[in-house]
Motif scaffolding. Sequence first.
Motif, PDB file in Angstrom:
ATOM      1  N   MET A   1       7.821  10.264  46.764  1.00  0.00           N
ATOM      2  CA  MET A   1       6.612  11.030  46.483  1.00  0.00           C
ATOM      3  C   MET A   1       5.416  10.379  47.158  1.00  0.00           C
ATOM      4  N   GLU A   2       4.527  11.180  47.692  1.00  0.00           N
ATOM      5  CA  GLU A   2       3.347  10.690  48.359  1.00  0.00           C
ATOM      6  C   GLU A   2       2.223  10.481  47.356  1.00  0.00           C
ATOM      7  N   PRO A   3       1.401   9.456  47.571  1.00  0.00           N
ATOM      8  CA  PRO A   3       0.274   9.250  46.674  1.00  0.00           C
ATOM      9  C   PRO A   3      -0.678  10.423  46.704  1.00  0.00           C
ATOM     10  N   GLY A   4      -1.345  10.666  45.574  1.00  0.00           N
ATOM     11  CA  GLY A   4      -2.250  11.802  45.465  1.00  0.00           C
ATOM     12  C   GLY A   4      -3.395  11.740  46.442  1.00  0.00           C
ATOM     13  N   ASN A   5      -3.814  10.517  46.855  1.00  0.00           N
ATOM     14  CA  ASN A   5      -4.941  10.382  47.751  1.00  0.00           C
ATOM     15  C   ASN A   5      -4.622  10.896  49.151  1.00  0.00           C
ATOM     16  N   ASP A   6      -3.337  10.977  49.530  1.00  0.00           N
ATOM     17  CA  ASP A   6      -2.954  11.442  50.852  1.00  0.00           C
ATOM     18  C   ASP A   6      -2.949  12.955  50.957  1.00  0.00           C
ATOM     19  N   THR A   7      -3.172  13.653  49.855  1.00  0.00           N
ATOM     20  CA  THR A   7      -3.102  15.112  49.876  1.00  0.00           C
ATOM     21  C   THR A   7      -4.444  15.755  50.205  1.00  0.00           C
ATOM     22  N   GLN A   8      -5.509  14.924  50.327  1.00  0.00           N
ATOM     23  CA  GLN A   8      -6.860  15.406  50.631  1.00  0.00           C
ATOM     24  C   GLN A   8      -7.376  16.387  49.569  1.00  0.00           C
ATOM     25  N   ILE A   9      -6.900  16.256  48.341  1.00  0.00           N
ATOM     26  CA  ILE A   9      -7.377  17.110  47.257  1.00  0.00           C
ATOM     27  C   ILE A   9      -8.727  16.572  46.785  1.00  0.00           C
ATOM     28  N   SER A  10      -9.715  17.437  46.697  1.00  0.00           N
ATOM     29  CA  SER A  10     -11.046  16.992  46.290  1.00  0.00           C
ATOM     30  C   SER A  10     -11.460  17.562  44.933  1.00  0.00           C
ATOM     31  N   GLU A  11     -10.870  18.710  44.529  1.00  0.00           N
ATOM     32  CA  GLU A  11     -11.314  19.319  43.282  1.00  0.00           C
ATOM     33  C   GLU A  11     -10.271  20.266  42.692  1.00  0.00           C
ATOM     34  N   PHE A  12     -10.394  20.486  41.381  1.00  0.00           N
ATOM     35  CA  PHE A  12      -9.607  21.475  40.650  1.00  0.00           C
ATOM     36  C   PHE A  12     -10.565  22.527  40.090  1.00  0.00           C
ATOM     37  N   LEU A  13      -9.996  23.649  39.669  1.00  0.00           N
ATOM     38  CA  LEU A  13     -10.783  24.695  39.020  1.00  0.00           C
ATOM     39  C   LEU A  13     -10.312  24.851  37.579  1.00  0.00           C
ATOM     40  N   LEU A  14     -11.232  24.684  36.624  1.00  0.00           N
ATOM     41  CA  LEU A  14     -10.936  24.884  35.207  1.00  0.00           C
ATOM     42  C   LEU A  14     -11.300  26.319  34.847  1.00  0.00           C
ATOM     43  N   LEU A  15     -10.300  27.156  34.593  1.00  0.00           N
ATOM     44  CA  LEU A  15     -10.552  28.578  34.358  1.00  0.00           C
ATOM     45  C   LEU A  15     -11.165  28.860  32.995  1.00  0.00           C
ATOM     46  N   GLY A  16     -10.968  27.951  32.032  1.00  0.00           N
ATOM     47  CA  GLY A  16     -11.588  28.120  30.720  1.00  0.00           C
ATOM     48  C   GLY A  16     -10.976  29.244  29.914  1.00  0.00           C
ATOM     49  N   PHE A  17     -11.818  29.936  29.132  1.00  0.00           N
ATOM     50  CA  PHE A  17     -11.338  30.955  28.196  1.00  0.00           C
ATOM     51  C   PHE A  17     -11.492  32.379  28.700  1.00  0.00           C
ATOM     52  N   SER A  18     -12.604  32.667  29.344  1.00  0.00           N
ATOM     53  CA  SER A  18     -12.893  34.059  29.658  1.00  0.00           C
ATOM     54  C   SER A  18     -13.629  34.169  30.981  1.00  0.00           C
ATOM     55  N   GLU A  19     -13.317  35.229  31.723  1.00  0.00           N
ATOM     56  CA  GLU A  19     -14.010  35.534  32.967  1.00  0.00           C
ATOM     57  C   GLU A  19     -15.223  36.428  32.725  1.00  0.00           C
ATOM     58  N   GLU A  20     -15.374  36.940  31.504  1.00  0.00           N
ATOM     59  CA  GLU A  20     -16.441  37.899  31.231  1.00  0.00           C
ATOM     60  C   GLU A  20     -17.782  37.182  31.057  1.00  0.00           C
ATOM     61  N   PRO A  21     -18.797  37.519  31.886  1.00  0.00           N
ATOM     62  CA  PRO A  21     -20.099  36.824  31.841  1.00  0.00           C
ATOM     63  C   PRO A  21     -20.797  36.940  30.494  1.00  0.00           C
ATOM     64  N   GLU A  22     -20.636  38.097  29.810  1.00  0.00           N
ATOM     65  CA  GLU A  22     -21.352  38.291  28.553  1.00  0.00           C
ATOM     66  C   GLU A  22     -20.860  37.362  27.445  1.00  0.00           C
ATOM     67  N   LEU A  23     -19.647  36.822  27.600  1.00  0.00           N
ATOM     68  CA  LEU A  23     -19.111  35.912  26.588  1.00  0.00           C
ATOM     69  C   LEU A  23     -19.516  34.462  26.825  1.00  0.00           C
ATOM     70  N   GLN A  24     -20.015  34.153  28.006  1.00  0.00           N
ATOM     71  CA  GLN A  24     -20.316  32.766  28.350  1.00  0.00           C
ATOM     72  C   GLN A  24     -21.421  32.177  27.478  1.00  0.00           C
ATOM     73  N   THR A  25     -22.464  32.965  27.210  1.00  0.00           N
ATOM     74  CA  THR A  25     -23.557  32.484  26.358  1.00  0.00           C
ATOM     75  C   THR A  25     -23.061  32.210  24.945  1.00  0.00           C
ATOM     76  N   PHE A  26     -22.227  33.127  24.432  1.00  0.00           N
ATOM     77  CA  PHE A  26     -21.651  32.945  23.094  1.00  0.00           C
ATOM     78  C   PHE A  26     -20.791  31.686  23.045  1.00  0.00           C
ATOM     79  N   LEU A  27     -19.923  31.500  24.057  1.00  0.00           N
ATOM     80  CA  LEU A  27     -19.044  30.331  24.094  1.00  0.00           C
ATOM     81  C   LEU A  27     -19.859  29.040  24.201  1.00  0.00           C
TER      82      LEU A  27
END
Length: 309
Positions: free
Chosen positions: A1-27
């Motif tokens: 297995m290759e070390p994670g640093n050799d994969t040039q990965i810089s970031e992940f995306l956390l999708l969270g709970f909801s894609e709906e903008p109106e729920l973001q303020t409530f959350l």
Amino acid sequence: MEPGNDTQISEFLLLGFSEEPELQTFLFGLFLSMYLITVLGNLIIILATISDSHLHMPMYFFLSNLSFSDICFTSTTIPKMLINIQTQSKVITYEGCITQMHFFILFLGLEDFLLTVMAYDRFVAICHPLHYTVIMNHWVCVLLVLVSWMMSVLHSLLQSFMVLLLSFCTDLKIPHFFCELNQVVHLACSDTFLNDLVIYFAAGLLGGGTLCGILYSYSKIVSTIRGISSAQGKYKAFSTCASHLSVVSLFYGTGLGVYLSSAAAQNSHSSATASVMYTVVTPMLNPFIYSLRNKDIKRALRRFFRGSQ
């Protein structure tokens, strides 16, 4: 297995709970409120146990450590989620994800060990009351907490190191509100057999081992309480461990419920929502459980607030 640093990965995306903008303020408002209640409630428990000399006993020494662990536990995940909601960003850096995962595993393990130590404390207090002060002396209590920290740190370092050895694909979306170990591992392109083996072995050894220790302690406690002749004596003995038993049931019940339901449903968003129970709700409720069911804590809190006025 290759070390994670050799994969040039810089970031992940956390999708969270909801894609709906109106729920973001409530959350945002909901989780900010829960986080503030958790930090404030557990901080008050810590200050009350430190300031009141009547609570300078092993049981409350362990409780203050559990409250500190609860604050750190929620602080590994909720602030980053709040920042992402506020900035309308789902990004977490590779280094940030590994760091968050490391500390989450550390404080999750510390919760397990501290709850086990507290069960042992109640076992000694009820089953061996005449030898309690000798067995649970100051240095033994400090040693038990230090061992809990050491085991938790070593476990989190092992899991983090195993993840660092993985190579990741281009699809780096985590359907969760934090970098949960299983979710991160299953994003890898390289073979994850060894990682899965370590995860399940550690879960069985640490999680299963601590749960068995708690169940054994309470089986002995129940056996001793049944042998007490007076009803008042039985009630007094049981009341000393009622709060701890409630916290154990809530923590392990919600944690096991999350993983069993997510394994059955195979729905990551449902798992993320259910994870709120043991990552946010349980640490928030712990101070209320101990303060409402414990007369010593109630008295200490009254003295604390009268003294602060």
